[in-house]
Design a protein around this motif. Structure first.
Motif, short mmCIF file in Angstrom:
data_model
loop_
_atom_site.label_atom_id
_atom_site.label_comp_id
_atom_site.label_asym_id
_atom_site.label_seq_id
_atom_site.Cartn_x
_atom_site.Cartn_y
_atom_site.Cartn_z
N LYS A 153 0.81 -1.22 0.00
CA LYS A 153 0.00 0.00 0.00
C LYS A 153 0.85 1.27 0.00
CE LYS A 153 -3.93 -2.09 2.42
NZ LYS A 153 -4.69 -2.11 3.70
N ASN A 154 2.11 1.14 0.33
CA ASN A 154 2.99 2.31 0.42
C ASN A 154 3.98 2.28 -0.74
OD1 ASN A 154 4.87 4.29 1.10
ND2 ASN A 154 4.60 3.95 3.29
N CYS A 155 3.88 3.24 -1.63
CA CYS A 155 4.72 3.23 -2.84
C CYS A 155 6.20 3.41 -2.53
CB CYS A 155 4.26 4.32 -3.80
SG CYS A 155 2.63 3.99 -4.51
N THR A 156 6.54 3.90 -1.35
CA THR A 156 7.95 4.10 -1.00
C THR A 156 8.55 2.87 -0.34
OG1 THR A 156 7.45 5.04 1.17
CG2 THR A 156 7.57 6.57 -0.69
N CYS A 157 7.72 1.85 -0.08
CA CYS A 157 8.22 0.61 0.54
C CYS A 157 8.88 -0.25 -0.54
CB CYS A 157 7.07 -0.14 1.20
SG CYS A 157 7.59 -1.68 1.98
N MET A 158 10.17 -0.56 -0.34
CA MET A 158 10.93 -1.27 -1.37
C MET A 158 11.00 -2.78 -1.14
SD MET A 158 11.47 1.43 -2.90
CE MET A 158 12.25 0.62 -4.28
N GLY A 159 10.65 -3.23 0.06
CA GLY A 159 10.71 -4.65 0.35
C GLY A 159 10.35 -4.91 1.80
N TYR A 160 10.19 -6.18 2.13
CA TYR A 160 9.82 -6.51 3.51
C TYR A 160 10.39 -7.87 3.90
CZ TYR A 160 6.18 -9.71 1.77
OH TYR A 160 5.52 -10.74 1.15
N ALA A 161 10.37 -8.14 5.19
CA ALA A 161 10.79 -9.43 5.73
C ALA A 161 10.13 -9.61 7.08
CB ALA A 161 12.32 -9.51 5.87
N ILE A 162 10.06 -10.85 7.53
CA ILE A 162 9.53 -11.13 8.86
C ILE A 162 10.59 -10.78 9.90
CG2 ILE A 162 8.94 -13.03 10.41
CD1 ILE A 162 6.64 -12.06 8.78
N ALA A 163 10.18 -10.12 10.97
CA ALA A 163 11.13 -9.69 12.00
C ALA A 163 11.60 -10.86 12.86
CB ALA A 163 10.50 -8.60 12.88
N ASP A 164 10.68 -11.75 13.22
CA ASP A 164 11.00 -12.89 14.08
C ASP A 164 10.51 -14.16 13.40
OD1 ASP A 164 11.24 -14.84 16.04
OD2 ASP A 164 10.60 -13.52 17.68
N ILE A 165 11.44 -14.99 12.92
CA ILE A 165 11.06 -16.18 12.16
C ILE A 165 10.80 -17.38 13.06
CG2 ILE A 165 12.35 -15.41 10.13
CD1 ILE A 165 14.56 -17.37 10.86
N SER A 166 10.97 -17.25 14.37
CA SER A 166 10.72 -18.36 15.28
C SER A 166 9.22 -18.52 15.53
CB SER A 166 11.44 -18.13 16.61
OG SER A 166 10.96 -16.98 17.26
N ASN A 167 8.82 -19.73 15.88
CA ASN A 167 7.43 -20.03 16.24
C ASN A 167 6.43 -19.59 15.18
OD1 ASN A 167 8.29 -21.02 18.81
ND2 ASN A 167 8.37 -18.91 19.58
N GLY A 168 6.75 -19.87 13.95
CA GLY A 168 5.83 -19.57 12.86
C GLY A 168 5.96 -18.18 12.26
N GLY A 169 6.71 -17.31 12.91
CA GLY A 169 6.98 -15.98 12.37
C GLY A 169 6.01 -14.92 12.85
N ARG A 170 6.56 -13.76 13.18
CA ARG A 170 5.74 -12.62 13.56
C ARG A 170 6.56 -11.35 13.36
NH1 ARG A 170 6.35 -10.28 18.70
NH2 ARG A 170 8.19 -11.05 19.82
N GLY A 171 5.87 -10.21 13.28
CA GLY A 171 6.57 -8.93 13.13
C GLY A 171 6.92 -8.65 11.68
N CYS A 172 7.04 -7.39 11.37
CA CYS A 172 7.22 -6.96 9.98
C CYS A 172 8.31 -5.90 9.89
CB CYS A 172 5.89 -6.39 9.47
SG CYS A 172 5.94 -5.66 7.82
N ILE A 173 9.30 -6.13 9.03
CA ILE A 173 10.32 -5.13 8.72
C ILE A 173 10.07 -4.64 7.30
CG2 ILE A 173 12.79 -4.59 8.61
CD1 ILE A 173 13.37 -7.07 10.23
#
Length: 838
Positions: free
Chosen positions: A380-400
């Motif tokens: 939704k944000n045109c300035t966002c160039m990419g993303y990744a999960i912040a915490d990959i443990s226990n199925g993953g949570r959080g957003c970078i």
């Protein structure tokens, strides 16, 4: 009788032995450690005493492994102040401080230097079996006031917190020895930073050498050896009070340490008793892909790639400089392909597996989002160039999510985590077509469904276009103001909610007061239009510069928001680095890296210090400023107009490298925006372009004009508003007159003598005059300026008359008070509605 006496003596000896042995791990008021004495921890794991490095007679107080046959120092007290004889004593005094001194106490070599409330309780220092030297207060030892674990030297031991105390500002930093025989503070520094997501950095001086990557829940994304079978139990803590990582050994019989060596490596070493030596378990950096930002922005370093060159570009990107890329130099990185259209229908993300995710200094973290929500948030944000999960443990949570240059990315054969790169519909289709056939069933879901949705919504296309055009016209009228997807940054700051948008250190007022000695006059570095700047020193020894915004100045929340949000996202060696901020009631403060040489103005406008800058160094400074502006205008994701470029806003580091500072007046442009208009003209007289000062119209050419003034000031050593003879009342008019007479070299600063390259001087004067031409369209861009200065043989265009060529007027009885500009209509006698100049 003799036998009874003998028995008594034996009993006394045994009692004395137990008294001595029971206190061999403790220093008290009456039991100091003298050179030759050794403290041993209760479990005999560690020892403390005086030592001399190999081939040295200097004496230091240190802690070493007691059960290891090879003396291995893990902590040193007096690193940079050795004792040159054997008269040293380590004692604890009545104030509760450990003090290292000679027998006559005439000279102190080291002290813990802590402040403790005066009490009747006795103090003692005990060497624990973890290798930690702790100062306790009272007989029950329930409270400690200092511990060596908070002040590591070149080694991290198990159980030692490595990170930041948010309340006190203490940052536990590991620094290398100067050499294997000199434990003084060396060139390499290893520390934690938590802008964006928490990361560990290895520095050489001020230069980043290596980065661990962000914390993934299991370990660091860029440290491949950190697996679930790791010999350590690794804990990562991040709360309101502190953020740190601590390594606890799983097997207490194993001696293992992490150290920064003199060669610039972070290494994990484990003692192997059978071979009587330290075995290397892991180290970094140890290959080219470990080098920080080796492949530049939007570049990926892949050590497993076929061929001799490890660098490749992100999907949808191409080399920034094809010739450099061909020559195996990827430092300039990659740029988005010319035909790529972001924020169009059908775009998506391409997964980069087993990655060390990019430096999160240009990223934001939201721990409330899962993987799917993270994708939608970025999309939704045109300035966002990419993303990744912040915490990959226990199925993953959080957003970078990343918003600026994505730098220092590499891949592994195993480990790391998935990184998702934003691409347009064409690139997305290409990436899907290259996948195995089993994955082609997803093609319909990824591309087909969006296309159907587009077809259904096509009836609204015309309506949407009309609204978009109206929105663009509005942006062009008032200028582009950066905002987050949920609420504007300004609104966020007004609610004191900085951390939601920008991840920086939030310093307590008490920390700033202590660091600056309560804003003492001795700490004051200078004063500008929007407040004063103070030098400070945090408890961990880091030097800082604190910009304390004046409550009566014109800079309010909007300017404060600008400076924090802009500079926190910018990463360039020629831009000053912002460390954090402080809010306290009506106080607003910015905390920067401390640059010892202050502003460029303190050199070029000073007769004595000006001689320290020869022409070679001045030319390097000019080109450094060009690189910084080029990044702001072109190479950063959004075009940024500084609007207040001047000599005092160019700071010099220890090596006299320039760094552009003060982004309070800066504005962000959209990718398709060229200029904007404001009724609130801000900046500094003498550096403002005519269209900006007179009409409030600003663009990249406004910065170019300011740069031209700055170049002429650097060459001449004179301010633009200085008084000149021959009818000119500013530097531009003076230089223009000399240029027309082919006498331009006479403007050169006398501090340079005759030791300069005349061709380079003429080139810079020519470029400077081109930059200050009356018409903005005549001025070159910073890209063209960079080309001109790096290609001396290029034929430059003839400059038109510059702006603001004021002349001295002889006012007689019938004369008017109009300032003429040599007949070209540059009259500067208008009143501007809202002018805030400095």
């Amino acid at each position: 009788m003799y036998q009874q006496l003998n028995s008594i003596l034996v009993l006394l000896f045994i009692s004395l032995f137990f008294i001595i042995s029971s206190s061999t791990d403790t220093i008290t008021l009456t039991s100091p450690v003298k050179d030759g004495d050794v403290l041993v921890s209760s479990g005999e794991n560690f020892a403390l005493g005086f030592f001399s490095p190999r081939n040295s007679s200097n004496r230091y107080v240190g802690i070493w492994y007691n059960k290891v046959s090879e003396q291995t120092i893990v902590w040193v007290a007096n690193r940079d102040q050795p004792i040159t004889n054997s008269s040293g004593i380590l004692s604890i005094d009545e104030t509760g401080n450990l003090v290292l001194h000679e027998q006559d106490r005439r000279f102190g070599f080291w002290s813990t230097n802590i402040s403790v409330a005066v009490t009747n309780d006795a103090f003692s220092a005990q060497l624990l079996d973890t290798g930690n030297l702790v100062i306790f207060k009272g007989q029950n030892k329930a409270v400690y006031s200092w511990q060596s674990f908070d002040y590591p030297t070149n080694t991290l031991l198990p159980g030692m917190k490595f990170g930041v105390d948010k309340k006190t500002g203490l940052n536990r930093i590991v620094t290398s020895w100067k050499s294997s025989v000199n434990p003084g503070v060396g060139d390499y520094l290893y520390k934690m930073e938590f802008v964006g997501s928490t990361q560990l950095f290895l520095y050489k001086g001020m230069t980043k050498v290596w980065r661990t990557g962000s914390w993934t829940g299991h370990g660091w994304s860029g440290v491949q050896a950190m697996t679930q079978n790791y010999i350590f139990n690794v804990s990562y803590i991040n709360n309101n009070d502190e953020v740190y990582v601590v390594y606890l050994i799983r097997n207490s019989s194993i001696f293992s340490r992490l150290m920064v060596n003199e060669s610039g490596n972070v290494e994990r070493l484990t003692w192997h008793e059978a071979s009587h030596g330290w075995i290397g378990f892991w180290s970094a950096p140890n290959e080219r892909c470990d080098g920080y930002n080796y492949c530049g922005p939007f570049g990926i370093c892949d050590p497993y790639k076929s061929g001799n060159f490890e660098c490749e570009c992100f999907p949808g990107y191409e080399p920034q400089s094809a010739p450099d890329w061909y020559l195996r130099d990827g430092s300039k990185g990659c740029k988005i392909k010319n035909e790529t259209q972001i924020c169009k229908d059908g775009e998506g993300f391409v997964e980069l597996a087993h990655a060390k995710v990019p430096d999160t200094s240009t990223a934001s973290v939201n721990m409330s989002l899962d993987l799917k929500a993270c994708e939608q948030f970025c999309l939704k944000n045109c300035t966002c160039m990419g993303y990744a999960i912040a915490d990959i443990s226990n199925g993953g949570r959080g957003c970078i999510t990343w918003y600026g240059d994505m730098i220092d990315t590499r891949t592994f054969s195993d480990g790391g985590q998935s990184l998702y790169i934003r691409v347009d519909a064409t690139e997305l289709a290409n990436s899907l077509s290259n996948k195995p056939k089993s994955s082609h069933k997803n093609l319909y879901m990824v591309i087909g469904m969006p296309m159907i949705a587009v077809g259904i919504l096509s009836c609204f296309f015309f309506f949407c276009c009309i609204r978009k055009k109206k929105g663009n016209r509005l942006k062009q009228k008032v200028g582009y103001n950066f905002a987050t997807s949920s609420k504007s940054l300004e609104g966020s700051f007004m609610n004191n909610d900085i951390g939601e948008n920008v991840d920086l250190n939030a310093f307590d007022m008490s920390t700033i007061v202590v660091a600056t000695d309560n804003f003492s006059l001795l700490s004051k570095l200078g004063e500008g239009g929007f407040g004063s700047v103070y030098k400070g020193k945090l408890q961990n020894g880091q030097e800082i510069a604190v910009k304390r915004l004046s409550q009566s100045s014109g800079q309010g929340m909007q300017e404060f928001t600008n400076e924090v949000t802009l500079i926190a996202k910018l990463q360039h060696r020629n831009l000053v680095r912002l460390l954090g901020y402080c809010f306290h009631k009506d106080e607003k403060m910015l905390v920067y890296e401390y640059l010892p040489n202050k502003g460029l103005d303190s050199f070029i406008f000073d007769q004595e210090k000006g001689s320290l800058l020869d022409w070679k160094k001045r030319f390097q400074i000019i080109r450094g400023i060009v690189r910084g502006l080029l990044y702001l205008h072109q190479d950063s994701r959004l075009r940024i107009i500084h609007r207040d470029l001047k000599a005092s806003n160019v700071l010099l580091d220890a090596n006299l490298n320039p760094k552009i500072s003060d982004f309070g007046m800066a504005r962000i442009f959209g990718a398709d925006q060229d200029q904007a208009i404001t009724r609130r003209v801000v900046g500094t007289y003498g550096y403002m372009s005519p269209e900006y000062a007179m009409e409030g119209l600003f663009s990249v050419k406004s910065d170019v004009y300011s740069f031209g003034i700055l170049v002429l000031e650097i060459i001449s050593g004179r301010k633009n508003n200085s008084y000149y003879l021959e009818n000119s009342v500013n530097l531009i008019g003076h230089v223009w007159d000399l240029w027309k007479q082919d006498k331009a070299l006479t403007v050169v600063d006398s501090a340079l003598g005759n030791s300069f390259d005349a061709r380079e001087i003429i080139l810079c004067i020519h470029v400077g005059i081109l930059c200050v031409q009356e018409s903005a369209t005549d001025r070159p861009t910073m890209t063209e300026v960079a080309f001109m200065l790096n290609n001396r043989d290029t034929k430059l265009p003839s400059p038109n008359q510059p702006a603001f060529i004021f002349r001295q007027l002889n006012y007689g009885k019938d004369s008017t008070s109009t300032s003429l500009s040599g007949g070209v209509g540059s009259v500067y006698n208008e009143t501007i509605t809202h002018v805030h100049a400095r």
